[in-house]
Design an enzyme around this catalytic site. Sequence first.
Site, PDB file in Angstrom:
ATOM      1  N   CYS A 417      38.485  41.752  41.289  1.00 48.67           N
ATOM      2  CA  CYS A 417      39.627  41.307  40.487  1.00 48.67           C
ATOM      3  C   CYS A 417      39.283  40.157  39.536  1.00 48.67           C
ATOM      4  O   CYS A 417      39.799  40.093  38.427  1.00 48.67           O
ATOM      5  CB  CYS A 417      40.785  40.933  41.376  1.00 48.67           C
ATOM      6  SG  CYS A 417      40.363  39.665  42.582  1.00 48.67           S
ATOM      7  N   HIS A 461      43.657  37.181  45.129  1.00 50.65           N
ATOM      8  CA  HIS A 461      43.666  38.054  43.969  1.00 50.65           C
ATOM      9  C   HIS A 461      43.701  37.203  42.704  1.00 50.65           C
ATOM     10  O   HIS A 461      44.065  36.024  42.752  1.00 50.65           O
ATOM     11  CB  HIS A 461      44.904  38.956  44.049  1.00 50.65           C
ATOM     12  CG  HIS A 461      44.867  40.088  43.067  1.00 50.65           C
ATOM     13  ND1 HIS A 461      43.798  40.936  42.931  1.00 50.65           N
ATOM     14  CD2 HIS A 461      45.810  40.519  42.182  1.00 50.65           C
ATOM     15  CE1 HIS A 461      44.059  41.834  42.001  1.00 50.65           C
ATOM     16  NE2 HIS A 461      45.280  41.601  41.528  1.00 50.65           N
ATOM     17  N   ASP A 477      48.139  42.869  35.114  1.00 50.40           N
ATOM     18  CA  ASP A 477      47.101  42.919  36.150  1.00 50.40           C
ATOM     19  C   ASP A 477      46.177  44.095  35.881  1.00 50.40           C
ATOM     20  O   ASP A 477      46.473  45.225  36.256  1.00 50.40           O
ATOM     21  CB  ASP A 477      47.738  43.057  37.529  1.00 50.40           C
ATOM     22  CG  ASP A 477      46.688  42.936  38.630  1.00 50.40           C
ATOM     23  OD1 ASP A 477      45.499  42.728  38.288  1.00 50.40           O
ATOM     24  OD2 ASP A 477      47.054  43.051  39.810  1.00 50.40           O
TER      25      ASP A 477
END
Lengths: 685, 330
Positions: A417, A461, A477
């Site tokens: 991520c 994250h 995202d």
Amino acid sequence: MTLLARQQQIPRPALFWLLSGGALSLLPHYSHLPLIFWLMAGAAVLWRWQMHLGRLPYPGKITKLIAVVAVAGGVYAGFSGQYSLESAVAFFVATCLLKVLEMRTQRDGYIVVFLCFFLAGTGFLFEQEVLWGLYGLVVIWLLTAALVSLHLVSRETGGAWMASRYAFGLLATAIPVMLVFYLLFPRLAPLWSINLQSEQARTGLTDQMAPGDIASLSRSDELAFRATFDSEQKPARDQLYWRALVLDRYDGRTWRFSKQDREVSWFPSGETLPTATTGVLRYEIIQEATSNHWLYTLRYGMALEPGIGVTSTGVLVNRTPVYQRKRYQGLGLSRELVSHRLDFQQRQHNLDLPGRGNPRTRQWLAGLVANSDTPVDLVNKLIDYFRTQGFRYTLKPPALGNNDIDAFLFDTRLGFCAHYAGAFVYAARLAGIPARVVVGYQGGEWNDAENYLTVRQYDAHAWAEIWLDGTGWVRVDPTAVVSPERIQFGLEQALKEEGSFLENKLLSPGQIRQIPWLNRLRMELESVNYLWHRWVLSYDSKRQKSLLSNVLQRADYQQLLIWLVAAIVLVFLVIAVMISWQRPVKIASPVGLAWQRLVDVGEQLGVAFQMGESQTHYLARLGLTLGDDSDDLSALAQTMEQQLYAAGGQQAEAEKQLLKALRQSRKRLLRQVWRRRYQRPSVRT
Amino acid sequence: MARQFAIKRLFGHRWQRWLDRRLPATRTMVLGHRSIFIVPTRIGLLYLALVVLLLVTAINYQNSLIYGMTFWLFSIGLSAMYLTFRNLKGLSISSREAINGHVGQVFDIPLRLAAMPRREHLSLWLQYPDNPGQQLSIHRGESDTFPLSYRCHQRGYLSPGRLLLESRFPLGLFRAWSWIKLDFSTLVYPYPEKSPFVFRSGDGDGELLGATLEVRGEQDFRGLRQYQPGDSMRQIAWKQLARGKGLMTKDFDSDEGASCWLDWANARGDLEPRLSQLCGWVLEAHQLGWQYGLRLPTQELAPAHSEAHLGACLKILALFRLDEATGTRR
């Protein structure tokens, strides 16, 4: 006991309790004591036991000196000379070990027990789960048994078990007072602030993000926080973006947190709580210690408690570093409810990039900007690129050299991520869209029994937020398009094919989850732990106030103290009553009572009523002590016999006579007592 | 302990008087709240320091578990106070008679300790000041007699003064104790000093009659008769006893061996040395089997020879010029 007895050897049964209690009080420190300590502890306990069995002699002066040097060396080697809580505890443990080794007399035994009590107490600083709590009970029990057994004469049989039973009873009876104090004792603010754990021991977010940073977090299944939502709300997983930090400065390698233009408005900020119910999430978080200021926020936060503030980026911060587990209320507002501003300076700050580096990316973006009409269009193109160009989500991305964003976007296309968020924000900024990286946690595990969410470190994250004029900050995202499973089902599902989820853990929730019944058991234990956290560990002054205001209407410290003092007084009263409680002699009649009172006076004259003695005999003995005043007593003895053998009809009359006689005699005796008290005695028994 | 005695000496007289008023001497004493004193020990204060330290730790780290542990230990300490007290409460201690002896010897004073049916008294420490103590336990409803050493320095009725009974059970945080004064009718005879007899011709009965120093007291053997209490041990027919024929006394033609008067006037020195000499003489004369009489300024016992006579002589010597009532010199 006496000087002599204090130097007496530790009773044999006591040593077993001392050694076992000592060894067990060490165990909660397993996480931070170096291996060498365990070797030393084992050696000390074994050595002492061998001495006890008589196979080894007591250590002489030289041996002790060597032991001291060895232990000091062990501490120094284990902590390379730095001072922290762990090294302090380690040093303390070392002194305990040495004391255990050389304990010899009863007094040494006390010292060892007290040291171990303290050791067990500090163990709770490191381990606080339910099981450790129960474990602590056992340790306290053992140590109390050790204290009791120090007092038992060695000769006594079964002394060891007796001590443990006795200690158990003692602990059980002590619980009520303990609870009163626990609930009523004012919870004060810390006297001085101490960082509990050194940096190395801490896993968690940091205030900077280089590619690969968060990947290392994902190997930990440590608890980050637990959250409960008000009124049974249960947001969908893709809504659970817990914001912790906003990183908006990039130096060509790492995204960092900058203090620039960060204003914090501390509670109470004067803002009114939103009345709308839609778009507002109320939740409560029990957060584990982070040693940092940040707290966790869903959407845009609002500070609801003193000591908490909200920054201009919409995340909550604590005034002091969170060195202890913290429990707080939060409020998450959706974008529509927040007024967004972005002045020129902030805009520049959120567009700022190093002037050079990643030439291929710059070139590619120049092309994209030329082909897009609006920022939204451009962002969609970027997202599409991630979706269609064979990007993969992995915990094991290959290393990237210089121009890492180039290498990631066009060569490896493998990332975690942090790579996606970083690359996306970089690209957005190149295209002139103000953007920033947000790190925090995504998702979590619902516990249906207690209806709360557990978020662990591997849920860490990173994602992006971009500024769209007229709308404000919008969450984007890129990971979600590369690996939808990460958002929908969590990291474990996302990495299922790769199999890299917590792969180096022997037994972790991930492995257990495969086995249904074990998983159920795990969830049950989790629930218990949660309740434990909620009701025991996070019982602080706030909880105390709310609990007491429910019970006592209004509660301030003054009131608390009054109640506490009242409780102590009550305890002492109870003790006093128990102390002066004489077991009543079974008395069948007023005659018996009068007789008993007479005997009490007789005892003051030094004539005790002896077991198995007849009343007449007693009176005769009493008469002997009185000498010439004894006529009255022999008369009384006669009256007694008369009453005893009185005919049926005259019983009541005889009893009356006897009562009178008894009372008179008692008065006479009392006079004697007074006379003797203030005169020299003249007669010997 | 040493401190205890020091304190006692410091307040010596007043303390004793107060104790005497509060806990008068008895044959049997049942410990209750009037007679038990209790204070925290040094270890108890250390324990309190530990609790405070834990409390500071709990406050500083805001740690609920340490709070809990702190209050628990505190609560245990409070319970220990009561339990230490209860460990003595209800214990009854009574005096039994010790064997009569002489000044300067160690008496094993038998004390009977009895527990109530549902009480036990563990790890008790009994001691007469400046004498060796002993540790013992009494279990539920039991009673037992223990000898306690006491070296006596004063003739008269045995009065060992106050006995320290203390206990720190269960945790050693508190010390409960009592000073118990028990009465005894045991006699303490003067120290028997060995010295040559002095028989000065006084009123015709100051010399040794009928025998020289070496002469034994047995003359012609007449036969055996049943033993009567008071017969001299030297005349018991031990052989017959060993053959299982019971206690017999050897009867002699004339029991009057040597006969003498042991006279106060013949002894030298102050009161106590004189009594010591007389005591030594009495024992010696008895040993030699003489008929001996004892003459003191206030009373005299005609010459005789028997265990009872020996006892009577020794008793007179033990109580000479002492307050009859208390057996102590005022």
